[in-house]
Scaffold this motif. Structure first.
Motif, short mmCIF file in Angstrom:
data_model
loop_
_atom_site.label_atom_id
_atom_site.label_comp_id
_atom_site.label_asym_id
_atom_site.label_seq_id
_atom_site.Cartn_x
_atom_site.Cartn_y
_atom_site.Cartn_z
N GLU A 41 0.80 -1.23 0.00
CA GLU A 41 0.00 0.00 0.00
C GLU A 41 0.83 1.27 0.00
O GLU A 41 0.32 2.35 -0.34
N ASP A 118 6.01 -4.69 13.26
CA ASP A 118 5.39 -3.40 12.92
C ASP A 118 4.11 -3.20 13.72
O ASP A 118 4.18 -3.00 14.95
N ARG A 119 2.92 -3.21 13.11
CA ARG A 119 1.69 -2.91 13.84
C ARG A 119 1.40 -3.99 14.91
O ARG A 119 1.94 -5.10 14.84
N ARG A 172 -0.33 6.94 16.44
CA ARG A 172 0.24 8.19 15.93
C ARG A 172 -0.71 9.35 16.25
O ARG A 172 -0.30 10.42 16.70
N ASP A 252 7.46 8.08 8.00
CA ASP A 252 8.06 7.00 7.21
C ASP A 252 9.46 7.35 6.73
O ASP A 252 10.30 6.46 6.62
#
Ligand code: AHR
Length: 320
Positions: A41, A118-119, A172, A252
């Motif tokens: 994505e 990551d997540r 975030r 990022d």
């Protein structure tokens, strides 16, 4: 040496040599690791995938890679396929936090070590050996602190959110809002979902530009660089000078955001390292060797501004 002693000695030798041979054979077999990736994505996600494939090849790991095309169902199917194939370990980059309990229990019951990367997930942490990740809340705090300093705490903000239900977007936002609350004259005027996608960032920003009074807007806060870049393209279509009329801050640290900085169209980015494979593979190898693995393995990132954009762009675009 008596006949009996000779037989015992011979038997002991054969026992140890067979154990050694099994151990040696196991030691020589390449690891087979299943990796269920979110999708492709964003530029960061693609960089993360490429870095993982390269690291696996460098280590001689047999990586079974699945691009789930932004579908949790596809990720769950991939995990079940890895279990059926009897892989040595699994890495999961979960698209969203919830909905993993059953399948992670199946992986655990199969005795296959799992690394979350990551997540985050809301499933029981005993179902996986570790999580390799950045602190998304800290990323949001850094972004807000930079914007507060840049605007002396006076700014009306447009927020482009990442994928709903993902810990990256939620945390975030939480970190940004926590710092923004310290500045009474900083407000998020509009907040919409851009799914971490460049095209969505452009589409959503176009719609905002068509309906909202942009003269009161001071900055764009995007949960990733791809949405920021899409929004920057939309701003230019409407005659707005991004990076000057409307400041930008995102996350990022992809090459294109440094390119935008060099064009004077972007102002700040918080790095999310794409290099999470090495700590993930290290954790797997440590666990399989019978040693302890920490529950969390942090990946750190800092904030970058245009003053270092030239070298950062060069460093992040050169072939390794
Ligand atoms: O989970 C990390 C986020 O996922 C990145 O910031 C974004 O580019 C990706 O889609």
């Amino acid at each position: 040496m008596s006949h009996r002693q000779l037989i015992i000695t011979l038997f002991t030798f054969l026992l140890f040599s067979s154990v050694f041979m099994v151990a040696a054979q196991d030691g020589d077999e390449p690891l087979t690791v299943g990796f269920a990736q979110v999708g492709s994505e964003s530029a960061w996600r693609i960089a993360f995938t490429n870095a993982t494939l390269e690291e696996a090849e460098r280590r001689g790991i047999n990586l079974l890679f699945v691009d789930a095309d932004n579908s949790q169902d596809n990720q769950i199917t991939a995990l079940r396929s890895f279990v059926e194939q009897g892989v040595d370990a699994i890495i999961l980059a979960p698209i969203v936090e919830t909905g993993w309990d059953q399948v992670l229990q199946e992986v655990h019951d199969a005795g296959i070590p799992l690394v979350i990367v990551d997540r985050n997930v809301t499933a029981d942490p005993s179902l996986y050996i570790t999580r390799v990740a950045s602190d998304f809340v800290h990323e949001g705090r850094l972004a807000a602190a930079w914007l507060a300093a840049e605007t002396s705490g006076n700014c009306n903000i447009i927020e482009l959110q990442g994928t709903a239900g993902s810990s990256a977007a939620r945390d975030r936002q939480a970190g940004f809002n926590e710092v923004m609350a310290l500045f009474p004259n900083m407000h998020i005027i509009i907040s919409q979902n851009g799914e971490f996608l460049r095209d969505e960032g452009r589409r959503v920003m176009r719609a905002i530009l068509q309906t909202e009074d942009m003269s009161v807007i001071c900055a764009l806060w995007a949960h990733n660089d791809d949405m920021a870049i899409g929004a920057i393209e939309a701003m230019k279509e409407f005659g707005i000078v991004p990076g000057r009329d409307i400041l930008t801050v995102s996350v990022d640290a992809i090459p294109d955001i440094f390119g935008a900085m060099l064009d004077g169209e972007a102002n700040a980015t918080v790095e999310l390292s794409p290099y999470m494979a090495a700590p993930s593979f290290d954790a797997i190898e440590t666990y399989l060797a019978g040693s302890e693995v920490p529950a969390q393995i942090p990946v750190l990132g800092e904030l970058y501004e245009p003053d270092t954009a030239a070298e950062e762009y060069a460093a992040r675009t050169q072939s390794n």
